[in-house]
Design a protein around this motif. Structure first.
Motif, PDB file in Angstrom:
ATOM      1  N   HIS A  33      16.568  34.031  50.651  1.00  0.00           N
ATOM      2  CA  HIS A  33      16.231  33.113  51.735  1.00  0.00           C
ATOM      3  C   HIS A  33      14.731  33.053  51.990  1.00  0.00           C
ATOM      4  O   HIS A  33      14.215  32.029  52.436  1.00  0.00           O
ATOM      5  CB  HIS A  33      16.993  33.494  53.003  1.00  0.00           C
ATOM      6  N   ARG A  34      14.027  34.134  51.700  1.00  0.00           N
ATOM      7  CA  ARG A  34      12.570  34.087  51.811  1.00  0.00           C
ATOM      8  C   ARG A  34      11.995  33.054  50.841  1.00  0.00           C
ATOM      9  O   ARG A  34      11.100  32.280  51.207  1.00  0.00           O
ATOM     10  CB  ARG A  34      11.971  35.463  51.535  1.00  0.00           C
ATOM     11  N   ALA A  35      12.523  33.026  49.638  1.00  0.00           N
ATOM     12  CA  ALA A  35      12.080  32.021  48.673  1.00  0.00           C
ATOM     13  C   ALA A  35      12.392  30.617  49.160  1.00  0.00           C
ATOM     14  O   ALA A  35      11.604  29.680  48.950  1.00  0.00           O
ATOM     15  CB  ALA A  35      12.751  32.280  47.323  1.00  0.00           C
ATOM     16  N   GLN A  36      13.520  30.465  49.833  1.00  0.00           N
ATOM     17  CA  GLN A  36      13.881  29.160  50.383  1.00  0.00           C
ATOM     18  C   GLN A  36      12.896  28.743  51.474  1.00  0.00           C
ATOM     19  O   GLN A  36      12.466  27.587  51.529  1.00  0.00           O
ATOM     20  CB  GLN A  36      15.300  29.210  50.948  1.00  0.00           C
ATOM     21  N   VAL A  37      12.541  29.681  52.345  1.00  0.00           N
ATOM     22  CA  VAL A  37      11.564  29.384  53.394  1.00  0.00           C
ATOM     23  C   VAL A  37      10.229  28.983  52.779  1.00  0.00           C
ATOM     24  O   VAL A  37       9.596  28.006  53.191  1.00  0.00           O
ATOM     25  CB  VAL A  37      11.396  30.595  54.341  1.00  0.00           C
ATOM     26  N   GLU A  38       9.778  29.731  51.776  1.00  0.00           N
ATOM     27  CA  GLU A  38       8.510  29.414  51.108  1.00  0.00           C
ATOM     28  C   GLU A  38       8.540  28.003  50.523  1.00  0.00           C
ATOM     29  O   GLU A  38       7.572  27.242  50.643  1.00  0.00           O
ATOM     30  CB  GLU A  38       8.234  30.429  49.999  1.00  0.00           C
ATOM     31  N   SER A  39       9.644  27.646  49.899  1.00  0.00           N
ATOM     32  CA  SER A  39       9.768  26.328  49.280  1.00  0.00           C
ATOM     33  C   SER A  39       9.705  25.219  50.319  1.00  0.00           C
ATOM     34  O   SER A  39       9.008  24.211  50.140  1.00  0.00           O
ATOM     35  CB  SER A  39      11.083  26.251  48.495  1.00  0.00           C
ATOM     36  N   VAL A  40      10.407  25.401  51.420  1.00  0.00           N
ATOM     37  CA  VAL A  40      10.418  24.374  52.465  1.00  0.00           C
ATOM     38  C   VAL A  40       9.047  24.243  53.109  1.00  0.00           C
ATOM     39  O   VAL A  40       8.559  23.124  53.351  1.00  0.00           O
ATOM     40  CB  VAL A  40      11.510  24.680  53.511  1.00  0.00           C
ATOM     41  N   LEU A  41       8.391  25.358  53.381  1.00  0.00           N
ATOM     42  CA  LEU A  41       7.071  25.291  54.012  1.00  0.00           C
ATOM     43  C   LEU A  41       6.064  24.558  53.140  1.00  0.00           C
ATOM     44  O   LEU A  41       5.172  23.863  53.656  1.00  0.00           O
ATOM     45  CB  LEU A  41       6.557  26.697  54.307  1.00  0.00           C
ATOM     46  N   SER A  42       6.191  24.691  51.838  1.00  0.00           N
ATOM     47  CA  SER A  42       5.225  24.043  50.951  1.00  0.00           C
ATOM     48  C   SER A  42       5.224  22.535  51.114  1.00  0.00           C
ATOM     49  O   SER A  42       4.203  21.876  50.882  1.00  0.00           O
ATOM     50  CB  SER A  42       5.513  24.415  49.489  1.00  0.00           C
ATOM     51  N   ALA A  43       6.354  21.980  51.535  1.00  0.00           N
ATOM     52  CA  ALA A  43       6.441  20.525  51.719  1.00  0.00           C
ATOM     53  C   ALA A  43       5.654  20.046  52.931  1.00  0.00           C
ATOM     54  O   ALA A  43       5.346  18.856  53.045  1.00  0.00           O
ATOM     55  CB  ALA A  43       7.898  20.110  51.853  1.00  0.00           C
TER      56      ALA A  43
END
Length: 304
Positions: free
Chosen positions: A283-293
């Motif tokens: 889920h940390r990777a998911q958060v990182e991915s979303v924030l990049s947008a």
């Protein structure tokens, strides 16, 4: 700042996180910095010591010290979470918060003991009769195990100090009914679930107490400001852009994902007090991915 109605509470109010040091003591300097960051982003007020602030795992003295720190740090209104499943305890916290200079109180429905509706009614009336501040009823059955019925909310709205309702129950029918039946009162209905903010605004809500506003305060202000101005096409665009963030911030128990997101943004720590555990690596990777947008905010999102 989005406030544009005559309602007692309107606009965007971030539900603040409480930052901790490595030893799990409260990091008051980071708390002050975060409060000022959010104020400078144009929010309409701040909400320390709610569920997102991990109020369940701070002592009463820490609770009040967090509130005092935020009050001293900013000029925008401060709505302090002071609820409890013990009416006397909620009353004491509310009185101490009033002495600390807060502008209003947010009172979660009593949890765990699952009071009857008349017990909920008396709980809120006891505090409203004793504390001369505007107060917001907070309905979140997923945490409390008990829904506050619309009839009880409507009855409580007639009390001069009970001026708002934070809707986090997910029942848009009940929320719409409360808005309909209180529209002649000095009473605001605020979304407590970011994904439901636009639907609630569309039927007469006045704003939100928001987790996502910790991460994207300007975008949330753009969404709410557009809706309050009647520009639902623009509000819908903002809602759709923020949808991935709304979902990601609840992939695990709040505030675990939002504290991780704030750490990734350099705006706080991801540390939690037990029994909450760190966000999973997946889920940390998911958060990182979303924030990049959201790393390059649009001109429209930051223009308000």
């Amino acid at each position: 700042m989005t406030q544009s109605t005559a309602d007692p509470f309107a606009g965007v109010y971030p539900a603040m996180c409480t930052p901790f040091h490595d030893d799990r003591s409260i990091d008051f300097e980071t708390l002050r910095t975060d409060a000022r960051r959010l104020e400078s982003a144009g929010v309409d007020g701040l909400v320390p010591m709610g569920s997102t602030g991990e109020s369940a795992t701070v002592s009463h003295d820490e609770h009040i010290e967090v509130i005092e720190t935020v009050v001293d740090a900013v000029d925008v209104p401060v709505i302090a979470g002071t609820g409890s499943n013990n009416t006397e305890e909620a009353l004491s916290l509310s009185q101490r918060a009033a002495s600390a200079g807060v502008d209003a109180l947010l009172l979660i429905a009593p949890y765990y003991n699952r009071p009857q509706q008349r017990g909920l009614q008396e709980h809120y009336r006891t505090i409203a009769d004793a504390v001369d501040l505007p107060q917001i009823i907070y309905n979140v059955p997923s945490r409390t195990g008990r829904n506050i019925d619309a009839d009880i909310v409507v009855d409580l709205a007639s009390h001069e100090h009970i001026q708002g309702y934070k809707a986090a129950g997910g029942d848009l029918g009940q929320i719409g009914e409360i808005i309909e039946r209180t529209h002649n009162e000095q009473f605001a209905v605020l979304s407590g679930n970011d994904s439901e903010t636009l639907p609630i605004l569309s039927v007469g809500g006045t704003g939100c107490i928001s987790v996502a506003a910790n991460i994207e305060p300007r975008r949330m202000s753009a969404l709410v400001g557009a809706a309050l101005a009647g520009d639902f096409a623009r509000a819908r665009q903002q809602h759709q852009e923020l949808g991935p963030l709304f979902r990601t911030l609840f992939v695990e128990t709040n505030p675990v994902p939002v504290k991780t997101a704030m750490e990734l943004r350099g705006d706080g720590h991801g540390r939690l007090r037990p029994p909450l555990a760190p966000l999973s690596e997946e889920h940390r990777a998911q958060v990182e991915s979303v924030l990049s947008a959201y790393d390059q905010p649009t001109q429209e999102a930051v223009s308000d």
